[in-house]
Design a protein around this motif. Structure first.
Motif, PDB file in Angstrom:
ATOM      1  N   ILE A 185       0.829  -1.214   0.000  1.00 19.74           N
ATOM      2  CA  ILE A 185       0.000   0.000   0.000  1.00 19.74           C
ATOM      3  C   ILE A 185       0.862   1.263   0.000  1.00 19.74           C
ATOM      4  N   TYR A 186       2.138   1.107   0.368  1.00 21.78           N
ATOM      5  CA  TYR A 186       3.024   2.268   0.488  1.00 21.78           C
ATOM      6  C   TYR A 186       3.140   3.087  -0.806  1.00 21.78           C
ATOM      7  N   PRO A 187       3.343   2.456  -1.977  1.00 21.93           N
ATOM      8  CA  PRO A 187       3.441   3.266  -3.198  1.00 21.93           C
ATOM      9  C   PRO A 187       2.188   4.096  -3.493  1.00 21.93           C
ATOM     10  N   PHE A 188       1.011   3.573  -3.134  1.00 21.53           N
ATOM     11  CA  PHE A 188      -0.225   4.304  -3.406  1.00 21.53           C
ATOM     12  C   PHE A 188      -0.398   5.521  -2.499  1.00 21.53           C
ATOM     13  N   LEU A 189       0.277   5.511  -1.355  1.00 19.45           N
ATOM     14  CA  LEU A 189       0.114   6.581  -0.368  1.00 19.45           C
ATOM     15  C   LEU A 189       1.250   7.586  -0.382  1.00 19.45           C
ATOM     16  N   SER A 190       2.289   7.307  -1.144  1.00 16.94           N
ATOM     17  CA  SER A 190       3.474   8.159  -1.123  1.00 16.94           C
ATOM     18  C   SER A 190       3.865   8.554  -2.527  1.00 16.94           C
ATOM     19  N   PRO A 191       4.167   9.832  -2.761  1.00 20.32           N
ATOM     20  CA  PRO A 191       4.724  10.220  -4.061  1.00 20.32           C
ATOM     21  C   PRO A 191       6.165   9.741  -4.113  1.00 20.32           C
ATOM     22  N   LEU A 192       6.369   8.556  -4.661  1.00 17.25           N
ATOM     23  CA  LEU A 192       7.648   7.868  -4.515  1.00 17.25           C
ATOM     24  C   LEU A 192       8.796   8.538  -5.240  1.00 17.25           C
ATOM     25  N   VAL A 193       8.505   9.525  -6.062  1.00 14.50           N
ATOM     26  CA  VAL A 193       9.598  10.264  -6.672  1.00 14.50           C
ATOM     27  C   VAL A 193      10.453  10.924  -5.584  1.00 14.50           C
ATOM     28  N   TYR A 194       9.875  11.145  -4.401  1.00 14.35           N
ATOM     29  CA  TYR A 194      10.620  11.753  -3.305  1.00 14.35           C
ATOM     30  C   TYR A 194      11.356  10.737  -2.438  1.00 14.35           C
ATOM     31  N   GLY A 195      10.823   9.545  -2.309  1.00 10.42           N
ATOM     32  CA  GLY A 195      11.479   8.575  -1.441  1.00 10.42           C
ATOM     33  C   GLY A 195      11.420   7.155  -1.944  1.00 10.42           C
ATOM     34  N   GLY A 196      10.858   6.958  -3.134  1.00 16.63           N
ATOM     35  CA  GLY A 196      10.691   5.621  -3.666  1.00 16.63           C
ATOM     36  C   GLY A 196      11.973   4.829  -3.818  1.00 16.63           C
ATOM     37  N   PRO A 197      13.021   5.408  -4.411  1.00 20.45           N
ATOM     38  CA  PRO A 197      14.275   4.655  -4.530  1.00 20.45           C
ATOM     39  C   PRO A 197      14.815   4.181  -3.185  1.00 20.45           C
ATOM     40  N   ALA A 198      14.654   4.992  -2.148  1.00 19.45           N
ATOM     41  CA  ALA A 198      15.105   4.597  -0.812  1.00 19.45           C
ATOM     42  C   ALA A 198      14.304   3.410  -0.302  1.00 19.45           C
ATOM     43  N   ALA A 199      12.976   3.466  -0.485  1.00 23.81           N
ATOM     44  CA  ALA A 199      12.123   2.360  -0.043  1.00 23.81           C
ATOM     45  C   ALA A 199      12.425   1.093  -0.844  1.00 23.81           C
ATOM     46  N   CYS A 200      12.633   1.239  -2.158  1.00 23.74           N
ATOM     47  CA  CYS A 200      12.952   0.080  -2.997  1.00 23.74           C
ATOM     48  C   CYS A 200      14.280  -0.539  -2.579  1.00 23.74           C
ATOM     49  N   LEU A 201      15.276   0.306  -2.322  1.00 20.70           N
ATOM     50  CA  LEU A 201      16.586  -0.186  -1.912  1.00 20.70           C
ATOM     51  C   LEU A 201      16.498  -0.909  -0.575  1.00 20.70           C
ATOM     52  N   PHE A 202      15.712  -0.366   0.343  1.00 22.28           N
ATOM     53  CA  PHE A 202      15.578  -0.961   1.676  1.00 22.28           C
ATOM     54  C   PHE A 202      14.956  -2.354   1.595  1.00 22.28           C
ATOM     55  N   ILE A 203      13.868  -2.459   0.864  1.00 24.53           N
ATOM     56  CA  ILE A 203      13.179  -3.755   0.790  1.00 24.53           C
ATOM     57  C   ILE A 203      14.026  -4.765   0.022  1.00 24.53           C
ATOM     58  N   LEU A 204      14.776  -4.307  -0.986  1.00 21.79           N
ATOM     59  CA  LEU A 204      15.640  -5.210  -1.748  1.00 21.79           C
ATOM     60  C   LEU A 204      16.760  -5.759  -0.872  1.00 21.79           C
ATOM     61  N   ILE A 205      17.395  -4.897  -0.074  1.00 25.73           N
ATOM     62  CA  ILE A 205      18.486  -5.330   0.810  1.00 25.73           C
ATOM     63  C   ILE A 205      17.987  -6.346   1.820  1.00 25.73           C
ATOM     64  N   PHE A 206      16.818  -6.095   2.399  1.00 26.75           N
ATOM     65  CA  PHE A 206      16.281  -7.035   3.387  1.00 26.75           C
ATOM     66  C   PHE A 206      16.017  -8.401   2.773  1.00 26.75           C
ATOM     67  N   HIS A 207      15.505  -8.433   1.567  1.00 19.31           N
ATOM     68  CA  HIS A 207      15.216  -9.720   0.948  1.00 19.31           C
ATOM     69  C   HIS A 207      16.494 -10.424   0.485  1.00 19.31           C
ATOM     70  N   MET A 208      17.513  -9.663   0.143  1.00 14.84           N
ATOM     71  CA  MET A 208      18.801 -10.273  -0.185  1.00 14.84           C
ATOM     72  C   MET A 208      19.408 -10.908   1.067  1.00 14.84           C
ATOM     73  N   ILE A 209      19.271 -10.218   2.211  1.00 10.12           N
ATOM     74  CA  ILE A 209      19.749 -10.787   3.478  1.00 10.12           C
ATOM     75  C   ILE A 209      19.003 -12.081   3.769  1.00 10.12           C
ATOM     76  N   LYS A 210      17.701 -12.053   3.512  1.00  9.85           N
ATOM     77  CA  LYS A 210      16.879 -13.235   3.784  1.00  9.85           C
ATOM     78  C   LYS A 210      17.308 -14.410   2.906  1.00  9.85           C
ATOM     79  N   CYS A 211      17.645 -14.113   1.669  1.00  5.71           N
ATOM     80  CA  CYS A 211      17.997 -15.177   0.735  1.00  5.71           C
ATOM     81  C   CYS A 211      19.418 -15.701   0.944  1.00  5.71           C
ATOM     82  N   PHE A 212      20.382 -14.794   1.094  1.00  8.24           N
ATOM     83  CA  PHE A 212      21.784 -15.207   1.067  1.00  8.24           C
ATOM     84  C   PHE A 212      22.385 -15.403   2.460  1.00  8.24           C
ATOM     85  N   TYR A 213      21.859 -14.703   3.461  1.00  4.43           N
ATOM     86  CA  TYR A 213      22.392 -14.860   4.820  1.00  4.43           C
ATOM     87  C   TYR A 213      21.585 -15.868   5.618  1.00  4.43           C
TER      88      TYR A 213
END
Length: 422
Positions: A185-213
């Protein structure tokens, strides 16, 4: 009758979340209605963005039409150039309600999400679930909710605690269904041009940790992250199209970044400290970090001067060990966000490396959430280190100042105070 009243009062004070929720609703009722009289803090782009949303609300059949021209507006200005996502919920309220009502609906919705998200994040990952801790979590969530983050960031900061709560739940394999909703729901509530790359990077890093660590390469994690990226691209399709595919589009950022000054260490240092403590170069500074940083340093000072008492508190030591991963994440987010943001002010990293006019100072969207989380954690440390004086004197004094100052920032309260003093 009296017995029922006592039961209701006892229920309210035994449920701090409900108590502060009702306090918020009362504030909404007093200062946001009637909607045509509602206040909003002014900012350099507030008026223009508000105008853009009104202009867009008059358009028809524009969804996913990237060649749509706004008639009779700045010589046939393209709708793409307003950078308003077709599927952004906050802006689409202007298609449903009249502008003042849409503005108030946005304000209430985002503040309630701020309150819920911060409360869940604090109680599930920062402090314990004791009665006094629920009060500290509710108070912190309330102050985070009523404080006014700038309108143009909408849910970028406001909805971030709920998003982080969902990501941490996925990391811990908890409440996967509700966590998926909180994330998607976060993308629908936030103009991600202001913080979207940060949110995308955060969720990607967490899932990489989940997969590889953690070696947990479940398909549901990748389905979630792929869905998040698709929604992000869909919501921000106009901005992405303008920047990457529209030859007529010229960004003011590219003009200001064409020439770079030499690296200045003094400027870098002051930018770093300013961003670290209060997101000083962003649109979402909360303007009352001093009481937060004071409380955090006070808790550190208490631990430092009375190490013997602290070392004898086995409960606190076990709790710190249990929460160390989340505290480490908080400190890393504050430091890395501040470092990259301050470096980007001088180097414009994304533009100079990839020719994308992306402002990486937006990475500091994490800083307000992190400081509020540390504030609540500090109240917990003070209360459990000096139980009587902490619970009965130090924390209540800090909380009263914190609540009064935070509530005074709510649009309409400060303005009415100024009117009375004139």
């Amino acid at each position: 009758m009296i017995d029922n009243l006592k039961k209701n009062i006892n229920f309210l004070f035994s449920n701090p979340f409900i108590f502060f929720l009702l306090v918020q609703i009362l504030i909404f009722y007093i200062f946001l209605f009637p909607t045509e009289n509602a206040f909003e803090q002014s900012h350099d782009k507030l008026d223009s963005f508000f105008t853009y949303w009104i202009v867009r609300s008059f358009q028809n059949n524009f969804f996913l039409d990237f060649n749509y021209i706004i008639p009779n507006f700045l010589e046939s200005y393209k709708l793409n150039y307003l950078h308003i996502g077709d599927f952004s919920l906050a802006q689409n309220f202007f298609l449903i309600f009249d502008p003042p009502t849409a503005f108030v609906v946005n304000s209430i919705l985002l503040r309630l999400i701020k309150f819920l998200g911060m409360y869940l994040l604090l109680t599930d990952y920062i402090i314990d679930k004791s009665y006094i801790s629920k009060w500290y979590a509710s108070i912190t969530a309330f102050c985070f909710s009523v404080i006014n983050f700038n309108i143009i960031t909408l849910g970028t900061v406001s909805c971030l605690p709920l998003f982080l709560w969902g990501v941490l739940n996925f990391y811990n394999n908890k409440q996967i269904f509700f966590s998926s909703i909180a994330i998607l729901i976060y993308p629908f509530l936030s103009p991600l041009v202001y913080g979207g790359p940060a949110a995308c990077l955060f969720i990607l890093i967490f899932h990489m940790i989940k997969c590889f660590y953690l070696k947990q390469n479940a398909s549901k994690f990748w389905i979630l992250i792929l869905s998040f990226f698709i929604i992000y691209i869909l919501v921000e399709s106009r901005s992405i199209y303008s920047v990457l595919f529209d030859s007529d589009y010229i960004s003011h950022r590219t003009k200001s970044w064409e020439s770079l000054e030499n690296f200045n260490f003094n400027d870098f240092f002051f930018d770093l400290t300013g961003i670290f403590f209060r997101s000083s170069h962003s649109h979402h500074a909360s303007h009352h970090y001093p009481i937060i940083t004071f409380t955090i340093f006070l808790s550190i000072f208490i631990v430092f001067i009375d190490r013997k008492k602290f070392s004898e508190n086995i409960k606190i030591q076990r709790f710190l060990i249990e929460k160390k991963i989340y505290l480490l994440i908080i400190f890393l987010l504050i430091f890395l966000s501040s470092l990259i943001s301050s470096l980007d002010l001088q180097f414009k990293i994304a533009y100079n490396l990839f020719k994308i006019p992306l402002d990486l100072t937006r990475l500091d969207i994490f800083i307000p959430v992190c400081w509020y989380s540390l504030f609540c954690f500090s109240l917990f440390i003070i209360a459990n280190t000096y139980k009587k004086i902490g619970i009965l004197f130090i924390n209540p004094l800090i909380i009263v100042i914190f609540c009064v100052f935070s509530t005074a920032q709510f649009p309409g309260i400060k303005e009415n105070i100024k009117k009375k003093n004139e």
